[in-house]
Design an enzyme around this catalytic site. Sequence first.
Site, PDB file in Angstrom:
ATOM      1  N   LYS A 239       0.784  -1.250   0.000  1.00  0.00           N
ATOM      2  CA  LYS A 239       0.000   0.000   0.000  1.00  0.00           C
ATOM      3  C   LYS A 239       0.814   1.297   0.000  1.00  0.00           C
ATOM      4  CE  LYS A 239      -3.331  -1.019  -0.700  1.00  0.00           C
ATOM      5  NZ  LYS A 239      -3.560  -1.661  -2.032  1.00  0.00           N
TER       6      LYS A 239
ATOM      7  N   HIS B 296       7.002  -7.226  -2.488  1.00  0.00           N
ATOM      8  CA  HIS B 296       6.754  -6.640  -1.158  1.00  0.00           C
ATOM      9  C   HIS B 296       7.712  -7.257  -0.132  1.00  0.00           C
ATOM     10  CE1 HIS B 296       3.347  -4.368  -2.368  1.00  0.00           C
ATOM     11  NE2 HIS B 296       2.486  -5.354  -2.446  1.00  0.00           N
TER      12      HIS B 296
ATOM     13  N   SER C 117      -4.867   2.391   4.455  1.00  0.00           N
ATOM     14  CA  SER C 117      -4.998   1.859   3.097  1.00  0.00           C
ATOM     15  C   SER C 117      -5.000   0.326   3.125  1.00  0.00           C
ATOM     16  CB  SER C 117      -3.836   2.389   2.251  1.00  0.00           C
ATOM     17  OG  SER C 117      -3.900   1.897   0.946  1.00  0.00           O
TER      18      SER C 117
HETATM   19  P1  A3P Z   1      -5.174   4.546  -0.808  1.00  0.00           P
HETATM   20  O1  A3P Z   1      -5.770   3.251  -0.360  1.00  0.00           O
HETATM   21  O2  A3P Z   1      -4.771   5.417   0.346  1.00  0.00           O
HETATM   22  O3  A3P Z   1      -6.029   5.280  -1.791  1.00  0.00           O
HETATM   23  P2  A3P Z   1      -0.103  -0.236  -3.728  1.00  0.00           P
HETATM   24  O4  A3P Z   1      -0.176  -0.083  -5.195  1.00  0.00           O
HETATM   25  O5  A3P Z   1       1.305  -0.352  -3.212  1.00  0.00           O
HETATM   26  O6  A3P Z   1      -1.001  -1.330  -3.265  1.00  0.00           O
HETATM   27  O7  A3P Z   1      -0.625   1.127  -3.072  1.00  0.00           O
HETATM   28  C1  A3P Z   1      -1.988   1.476  -3.185  1.00  0.00           C
HETATM   29  C2  A3P Z   1      -2.191   2.902  -2.695  1.00  0.00           C
HETATM   30  O8  A3P Z   1      -1.596   3.790  -3.677  1.00  0.00           O
HETATM   31  C3  A3P Z   1      -3.677   3.252  -2.628  1.00  0.00           C
HETATM   32  O9  A3P Z   1      -3.804   4.214  -1.576  1.00  0.00           O
HETATM   33  C4  A3P Z   1      -3.894   3.852  -4.014  1.00  0.00           C
HETATM   34  O10 A3P Z   1      -5.045   4.656  -4.130  1.00  0.00           O
HETATM   35  C5  A3P Z   1      -2.610   4.668  -4.152  1.00  0.00           C
HETATM   36  N1  A3P Z   1      -2.348   5.043  -5.561  1.00  0.00           N
HETATM   37  C6  A3P Z   1      -2.335   4.239  -6.647  1.00  0.00           C
HETATM   38  N2  A3P Z   1      -2.149   4.964  -7.765  1.00  0.00           N
HETATM   39  C7  A3P Z   1      -2.029   6.259  -7.387  1.00  0.00           C
HETATM   40  C8  A3P Z   1      -1.840   7.484  -8.095  1.00  0.00           C
HETATM   41  N3  A3P Z   1      -1.751   7.521  -9.413  1.00  0.00           N
HETATM   42  N4  A3P Z   1      -1.769   8.622  -7.366  1.00  0.00           N
HETATM   43  C9  A3P Z   1      -1.858   8.596  -6.009  1.00  0.00           C
HETATM   44  N5  A3P Z   1      -2.061   7.466  -5.298  1.00  0.00           N
HETATM   45  C10 A3P Z   1      -2.145   6.294  -5.976  1.00  0.00           C
END
Ligand code: A3P
Length: 293
Positions: A45, A107, A137
Amino acid sequence: MELTARPTLFDFHGVSMTKYFTDNWDKVQDFEARPDDVLIATYPKAGNTWVSYILDLLYFSQMSPDRRDQIPLHQRVPFLEMHIPGFPLGVDELNQLTTFPRIIKTHLPVHFLPKSFWEQNSKIIYVARNAKDTAVSYFHFDRMNRAQPEPGDWSSYLQRFMEGKMVFGSWYEHVTGWWEKKQTSSNILYLFYEDLIEDTDKELCRLYSFLGLSPTVELKKQVREKVLFDNMKKDKMANGSRDEAFDFKISPFMRKGKVGDWKNHFTAQQDEQFNEDYERKMKNTHLQFRTAL
Ligand code: A3P
């Protein structure tokens, strides 16, 4: 094969894991990295998907414009240690990739990374996100992801986050472990989610320079536009909607994309307890995070 029961957490060499990331352990550890591989490492996340998308566009959007519309991002950027029923093995997907460079998601905590990445000096981009927003998240992600253990209620979840009883273990150990390694490894670029949000252009420039890329003005503009949260959220190949383990009725994968959403979840008492515990756990590191912009 359908995902039926949720997996359970167990201790794996001192790190909480589920079988979906340990069943294929020998094959993962024997993975043969290459010097031109680019690895995106994060605690869950922290923005792995965001950076995956950026890199995929940078390397491939001009060469094969259809790739973005035809292949889901999770196939373009395979997940090294993944071994989930009904999905291809991460290692097999990586070994079958015919495009160069291979962009790889992981991860894994730093001490679990297959040794070939160090031997081959592959480029590694680590992205870290502040603990409070990560916990929130991750909570919503675990609610909607059938391949993760049941999260329970927020209060018990936060407690377990502090105890490191999450898939891929302790956030505290993950971010500091990679930070320490970065101090002696020039093949690691350590980025912060908060910086990417605050000044995307600046962080993209750091990324280009680390990777030795000189994208055209046109490509830079295209990347910048496509990776905006609202645009990515609409992109069916990048927004998680192709992932059958996810239940979007419970929560979207592209949820909010903000710094500071933790304030909508933490009570004053939880915040106080979390801060005290945080000070203790992080007292020996210079690593600093921002929980607001
Ligand atoms: P939130 O749940 O706070 O919205 P991962 O890809 O490592 O699983 O991380 C997911 C988090 O990154 C989520 O956070 C997601 O919304 C955010 N995220 C993904 N793409 C993004 C973007 N283009 N800009 C900002 N945040 C992004």
